[in-house]
Design an enzyme around this catalytic site. Sequence first.
Site: not given
Length: 464
Positions: A393-394
């Site tokens: 999620c980055n």
Amino acid sequence: MPNYSDFVQAYPAYDKTHDIDELRERDYARLDRLGHVYLDYTGGGLYAESQLRLHQKLLSRNVFGNPHSTNPTSLVATRLIENTRRAVLEYFNASPDDYIVIFTLNASGALKLVGEAYPFGKGCHYLLTFDNHNSVNGIREFAHAKGADVTYVPVALPDMRVDEAMLDGYLEQGTAGCADLFAYPAQSNFSSVQHPLEWIEKAHARGWDVLLDAAAFAPTNRLDLGRWKPDFVPLSFYKMFGYPTGVGALLARREVLGKLHRPWFAGGTITVASVQGDKYYLAEGPAAFEDGTLDYLNIPAVEIGLKHLDKIGMATIHARVHCLTGWLLDNLTALKHGSGAPLVHVYGPTRVEKRGGAVTVNFFDRDGKPVDHRFIEERANEHNISLRTGCFCNPGAGEIALGISKMELAACFTSPGHTQRLSYDDFRLCIDGKASGAVRISVGLVSNFEDVQAFLKFAEGLLK
Ligand SMILES: Cc1ncc(COP(=O)(O)O)c(C=O)c1O
């Protein structure tokens, strides 16, 4: 493979953390009983069995009612919630005169509260690092909708840190009289870089409000809000001590609360709302931000978790994670195929200074070609090793680490059939030939030397 005595010689501070070995035997026995090698502490922390027992005891000895009332069972619940708020403030050394604790579902819930209520406006700025969780990236949609400029500060390879001079330049561009927000993680969930807390004062001095994402930092570091004064601090408690899930918090500075405008009201957030009068009055303090009924049965377990951390001591946890991370980095980077090609490439610092306990890598074959991260995960699963793969999620850190350019991304996002929908597999095909994700190994609270050795042995088994 180097052994335990090599390890303690290289990292003598580990010897002072043996209380954690006893704790693991006593309170986390299930880990070794079930033969798990748990290496995803950045994904989620693990709870001690004693936390469950204490919580269970609390629940079985009391009668708790919905706290939105003043009957006896309701008052018991309210008292425990307020005690927990106090415990959170104390844990972070935050004065109740400076900060309030708003309970949320998780760190993402805390971030959304800021995003939807922050007074972004035309000509004002939302500045954030490339290195951010998607729930911080997502705030840009609120900023865009209100006409604010959104600017990303890049991180630079190989260490994936920010160029300070460049950051200074961006911070100088704040607009007087504007609500300008700067957001960054105290610790990256991708590279584990610890970005300087000094940025908080630097940004304040230039008129910015600061959102410090502490979700990945708080589990193995003490965030002292007596010393550092970010305006917003989102957290998830399960990352710190495993239990309960479903409870996070936004620590917010009282000074900036008046700036926030919630886009709606809900049960619990108002003092008075009227149907015929078409009017509502927002409650004071945390209640204004807590929609509906809080998770009043689980919130008291947060105080139990904080006491658990305090009993072990953050200095001990930190020292242990520091030693194990150093050992993991030293030995993983030393692994070479018969051809001389390194087995892994680390994204982020390869030394332990100013970084946390997550090591993100890709594996390469003897010819230097990347090995699909999904293959590594499948092989690790066979060894009962829990690690994390993908981009965690980055995406900003991922794009920089993996060398995926803006042009390549634009080509994927505008290709026929992909303007509205794009699955992860479509994306992989689109940037064919490049790694589309990585493998993250993260140590934490009760990690031990054996966990790291098990992973190193597994990695050694991939050498050709
Ligand atoms: C740095 C960081 N911020 C925010 C989050 C979001 O946390 P949650 O999924 O608990 O909302 C995470 C989760 O991994 C994280 O690592």
